[in-house]
Scaffold this motif. Sequence first.
Motif, short mmCIF file in Angstrom:
data_model
loop_
_atom_site.label_atom_id
_atom_site.label_comp_id
_atom_site.label_asym_id
_atom_site.label_seq_id
_atom_site.Cartn_x
_atom_site.Cartn_y
_atom_site.Cartn_z
N ILE A 167 1.84 2.84 -46.30
CA ILE A 167 0.81 3.84 -46.01
C ILE A 167 1.43 5.23 -45.89
N LEU A 168 2.49 5.33 -45.11
CA LEU A 168 3.09 6.63 -44.86
C LEU A 168 3.68 7.26 -46.12
N LYS A 169 4.36 6.49 -46.92
CA LYS A 169 4.95 7.03 -48.15
C LYS A 169 3.94 7.14 -49.28
N GLY A 170 2.90 6.32 -49.24
CA GLY A 170 1.90 6.33 -50.31
C GLY A 170 1.05 7.58 -50.36
N VAL A 171 1.01 8.35 -49.26
CA VAL A 171 0.24 9.60 -49.28
C VAL A 171 1.08 10.78 -49.74
N THR A 172 2.37 10.59 -49.85
CA THR A 172 3.26 11.68 -50.27
C THR A 172 3.36 11.69 -51.79
N PRO A 173 3.88 12.79 -52.33
CA PRO A 173 4.01 12.84 -53.79
C PRO A 173 5.25 12.14 -54.34
N ILE A 174 5.94 11.33 -53.53
CA ILE A 174 7.07 10.59 -54.10
C ILE A 174 6.51 9.63 -55.13
N PRO A 175 7.30 9.25 -56.11
CA PRO A 175 6.76 8.36 -57.15
C PRO A 175 6.23 7.03 -56.58
N TYR A 176 4.92 6.85 -56.69
CA TYR A 176 4.28 5.67 -56.12
C TYR A 176 4.77 4.39 -56.78
N LYS A 177 5.19 4.51 -58.03
CA LYS A 177 5.67 3.33 -58.75
C LYS A 177 6.85 2.66 -58.02
N LEU A 178 7.70 3.47 -57.39
CA LEU A 178 8.84 2.91 -56.65
C LEU A 178 8.35 2.08 -55.46
N LEU A 179 7.29 2.53 -54.81
CA LEU A 179 6.72 1.78 -53.70
C LEU A 179 6.06 0.49 -54.16
N THR A 180 5.30 0.57 -55.24
CA THR A 180 4.57 -0.62 -55.69
C THR A 180 5.52 -1.71 -56.18
N ILE A 181 6.50 -1.32 -56.95
CA ILE A 181 7.48 -2.29 -57.46
C ILE A 181 8.27 -2.89 -56.30
N THR A 182 8.69 -2.04 -55.36
CA THR A 182 9.44 -2.54 -54.21
C THR A 182 8.58 -3.46 -53.35
N ALA A 183 7.32 -3.12 -53.15
CA ALA A 183 6.42 -3.97 -52.35
C ALA A 183 6.29 -5.35 -53.00
N GLY A 184 6.16 -5.38 -54.31
CA GLY A 184 6.09 -6.66 -55.01
C GLY A 184 7.38 -7.43 -54.89
N PHE A 185 8.49 -6.74 -55.07
CA PHE A 185 9.80 -7.38 -54.97
C PHE A 185 10.03 -7.93 -53.55
N ALA A 186 9.56 -7.19 -52.55
CA ALA A 186 9.72 -7.60 -51.15
C ALA A 186 8.70 -8.67 -50.74
N HIS A 187 7.81 -9.02 -51.67
CA HIS A 187 6.77 -10.02 -51.44
C HIS A 187 5.87 -9.66 -50.26
N LEU A 188 5.54 -8.38 -50.15
CA LEU A 188 4.56 -7.95 -49.17
C LEU A 188 3.26 -8.66 -49.49
N ASP A 189 2.58 -9.16 -48.49
CA ASP A 189 1.32 -9.88 -48.69
C ASP A 189 0.39 -9.05 -49.56
N LEU A 190 -0.20 -9.66 -50.59
CA LEU A 190 -1.03 -8.94 -51.55
C LEU A 190 -2.24 -8.28 -50.89
N THR A 191 -2.91 -8.98 -49.98
CA THR A 191 -4.06 -8.39 -49.29
C THR A 191 -3.64 -7.16 -48.48
N VAL A 192 -2.54 -7.28 -47.79
CA VAL A 192 -2.01 -6.15 -47.01
C VAL A 192 -1.65 -5.00 -47.95
N PHE A 193 -1.02 -5.34 -49.07
CA PHE A 193 -0.67 -4.31 -50.05
C PHE A 193 -1.92 -3.57 -50.53
N ILE A 194 -2.96 -4.30 -50.86
CA ILE A 194 -4.19 -3.68 -51.36
C ILE A 194 -4.82 -2.78 -50.29
N LEU A 195 -4.93 -3.27 -49.06
CA LEU A 195 -5.52 -2.48 -47.99
C LEU A 195 -4.72 -1.21 -47.71
#
Length: 192
Positions: free
Chosen positions: A111-139
Motif C-alpha cells: 500500500i505504502l509503496k504502491g501510491v508512490t511513482p516508483i515502478p509498480y511492476k517491481l512491487l507486483t512481481i516481488t509480491a508474486g514471488f513472495a507469495h503474498l496472498d492473492l486476495t490481500v494483494f488485490i485489496l
Amino acid sequence: MLRSLYTRLQRLSARDDAVWWMSAISFAESSFFPLPPDVMLVPMCLEKPKKLWFYTNICALASLLGGLLGYALGFYLFESVGRMIIDFYNAQESFQHFQEMFAEFGPWFLILKGVTPIPYKLLTITAGFAHLDLTVFILCSIVARFSRFYMIAILLHFYGPQVQEIIEKRLMLVATVLLVVVVGGLLSFKFV
C-alpha cells in the motif's frame, strides 16, 4: 529513448482512441512497461475536464489488472520472465530490498509503496514471488492504485493546467504528501 517514447505517448493522448492507449499503457506499466500512464492521463484530463473521473477510474482499473499480470509473473514465471524484467531494469537490489520489506511489513509495504511513482511492476512481481496472498494483494492494490491516480485527479480538478508541471517534476513529493495522509488516516481508524 525514453524521451522519444514519452513524446509519442503524449501525442497519443490527443487521439480519439486515447482512452484505449492509456488503458494499455496503465496495464503494461504495472508489469513490464517503463513509463507510467500519467504521461497520457494528465493531458487527457486537461483536454476534457468533464471526463477526468472517467479517465482516472479507467487508468486505475487497468493498472490493477496489469498488476495481476505482474503478480502472476512473480508467482508462476519468475525464473523465466520475472527475473528477465528485473534484470532489464537493473533492479536486482530493489527486488532484494522489496522482498525484505514484504517479509517485515507484508501488505502495508504494498500500500505504502504502491501510491508512490516508483515502478509498480517491481512491487507486483516481488509480491508474486513472495507469495503474498492473492486476495490481500488485490485489496492492497485497489487502495494503492486508486489512491495514486485519484491524487493526480484531485490536483487536476482543483488546480488545472498549472499543476501539470508540478506533477511531472515533483511527483515524488506529491506522492509523499499523499502517503502521509493515507497513513494518518489508517492510523486514525486503528486508534478510534
